[in-house]
Design a protein around this motif. Structure first.
Motif, PDB file in Angstrom:
ATOM      1  N   UNK A 180       1.139  -1.047  -0.067  1.00 17.62           N
ATOM      2  CA  UNK A 180      -0.067  -0.420   0.171  1.00 17.62           C
ATOM      3  C   UNK A 180       0.702   1.510  -0.203  1.00 17.62           C
ATOM      4  N   UNK A 181       0.114   2.065  -0.439  1.00 23.59           N
ATOM      5  CA  UNK A 181       1.177   3.552  -1.058  1.00 23.59           C
ATOM      6  C   UNK A 181       0.940   4.098   0.487  1.00 23.59           C
ATOM      7  N   UNK A 182       3.128   3.837   1.160  1.00 21.25           N
ATOM      8  CA  UNK A 182       3.379   5.038   2.273  1.00 21.25           C
ATOM      9  C   UNK A 182       3.212   3.569   3.381  1.00 21.25           C
ATOM     10  N   UNK A 183       3.085   2.968   3.552  1.00 23.39           N
ATOM     11  CA  UNK A 183       2.832   1.437   4.319  1.00 23.39           C
ATOM     12  C   UNK A 183       3.516   0.458   4.345  1.00 23.39           C
ATOM     13  N   UNK A 184       4.273  -0.156   5.353  1.00 19.84           N
ATOM     14  CA  UNK A 184       5.373  -1.208   4.682  1.00 19.84           C
ATOM     15  C   UNK A 184       4.603  -1.983   6.373  1.00 19.84           C
ATOM     16  N   UNK A 185       3.138  -2.180   6.812  1.00 21.80           N
ATOM     17  CA  UNK A 185       3.213  -2.355   7.717  1.00 21.80           C
ATOM     18  C   UNK A 185       2.150  -4.545   7.544  1.00 21.80           C
ATOM     19  N   UNK A 186       2.784  -4.232   5.979  1.00 25.05           N
ATOM     20  CA  UNK A 186       2.414  -5.644   5.573  1.00 25.05           C
ATOM     21  C   UNK A 186       3.351  -6.759   5.221  1.00 25.05           C
ATOM     22  N   UNK A 187       4.898  -5.874   5.144  1.00 27.80           N
ATOM     23  CA  UNK A 187       6.016  -6.342   4.989  1.00 27.80           C
ATOM     24  C   UNK A 187       6.279  -7.709   5.984  1.00 27.80           C
ATOM     25  N   UNK A 188       7.146  -8.845   5.606  1.00 22.07           N
ATOM     26  CA  UNK A 188       7.448  -9.735   7.079  1.00 22.07           C
ATOM     27  C   UNK A 188       7.312  -9.277   7.615  1.00 22.07           C
ATOM     28  N   UNK A 189       8.549  -8.302   7.638  1.00 26.07           N
ATOM     29  CA  UNK A 189       9.437  -7.810   8.875  1.00 26.07           C
ATOM     30  C   UNK A 189       8.821  -6.766  10.177  1.00 26.07           C
ATOM     31  N   UNK A 190       7.866  -6.685   9.365  1.00 27.09           N
ATOM     32  CA  UNK A 190       6.607  -5.597  10.361  1.00 27.09           C
ATOM     33  C   UNK A 190       5.558  -6.618  10.844  1.00 27.09           C
ATOM     34  N   UNK A 191       5.203  -7.555  10.456  1.00 25.69           N
ATOM     35  CA  UNK A 191       4.292  -8.659  10.943  1.00 25.69           C
ATOM     36  C   UNK A 191       5.196  -9.294  12.054  1.00 25.69           C
ATOM     37  N   UNK A 192       6.499  -9.904  11.771  1.00 28.25           N
ATOM     38  CA  UNK A 192       7.246 -10.729  12.633  1.00 28.25           C
ATOM     39  C   UNK A 192       7.611  -9.822  13.319  1.00 28.25           C
ATOM     40  N   UNK A 193       7.608  -8.697  13.151  1.00 28.57           N
ATOM     41  CA  UNK A 193       7.506  -7.459  14.838  1.00 28.57           C
ATOM     42  C   UNK A 193       6.508  -7.224  15.684  1.00 28.57           C
ATOM     43  N   UNK A 194       5.603  -7.375  15.362  1.00 25.10           N
ATOM     44  CA  UNK A 194       4.486  -7.522  15.350  1.00 25.10           C
ATOM     45  C   UNK A 194       3.807  -8.868  16.332  1.00 25.10           C
ATOM     46  N   UNK A 195       4.157  -9.914  16.156  1.00 26.26           N
ATOM     47  CA  UNK A 195       4.011 -11.342  16.777  1.00 26.26           C
ATOM     48  C   UNK A 195       4.972 -11.717  17.646  1.00 26.26           C
ATOM     49  N   UNK A 196       5.999 -10.686  17.413  1.00 29.05           N
ATOM     50  CA  UNK A 196       7.009 -11.131  18.698  1.00 29.05           C
ATOM     51  C   UNK A 196       6.672 -11.025  20.067  1.00 29.05           C
TER      52      UNK A 196
END
Length: 177
Positions: free
Chosen positions: A50-66
């Motif tokens: 999505x424009x201006x969003x990295x919220x669905x990147x693998x790193x962002x998801x892994x960080x939220x699930x840590x």
């Protein structure tokens, strides 16, 4: 006859020859097919964030699930590892005292440390254990009071102090008596 001729011309379409009819029929099939193929290629060409969003990147998801924290199991009968003043300083004190954040006197700044050093080791240790100003209390945390004392001596001596290393605490009496 000119009135009839004008009416007749107004009812003619844009296709006047059989060749124009063939091109029109071919274009009416080819243009939609090419458009559909281009749209399918665009949609299937890969992941588009999505424009201006990295919220669905693998790193962002892994960080939220840590996990929020962790449990460390230690052998209570194992030997205690006593850290040096420098090790405790590097782990707990350097973030603020290295940069001077939140008004902390910088490591090695003799002018900033001079008035504090005149208060003595016990006062500095008390400030470190209980906290002072923006500095959080270090007592009762990850480091023993002895280790915090060693860090106080290390930090104060970097600022021009001449404090002696605190004496090691006596080992706890064994319960086998």
């Amino acid at each position: 006859m000119s009135a009839e001729h004008d009416t007749h011309e107004s009812h003619e379409g844009p296709i006047k020859t059989p060749r124009q009819l063939i091109w029109t029929v071919v274009a009416s099939f080819v243009v939609p097919i090419v458009t559909i193929i281009l749209l399918v290629n665009f949609v299937a060409s890969g992941d588009k964030p999505a424009a201006g969003s990295e919220g669905l990147s693998a790193e962002a998801i892994a960080q939220r699930l840590a996990p929020i924290g962790h449990v460390e199991i230690r052998d209570a009968s194992g030997p205690a590892v006593v850290r040096t003043g420098e090790q405790v300083y590097q782990a707990a004190c350097t973030a603020c005292h290295g940069s001077g954040a939140a008004g902390a006197p910088k490591t090695g700044d003799t002018a900033a440390w001079a008035p504090r050093l005149t208060q003595g080791y016990e006062t500095l240790l008390n400030s470190a254990l209980k906290g002072k100003g923006a500095m959080a209390a270090q007592g009762g945390g990850e480091y023993s009071d002895y280790e915090v004392g060693r860090a106080v001596v290390y930090l104060a001596n970097q600022g021009g102090g001449k404090f002696e290393e605190p004496a090691a605490p006596a080992p706890a009496a064994s319960a086998a008596n």
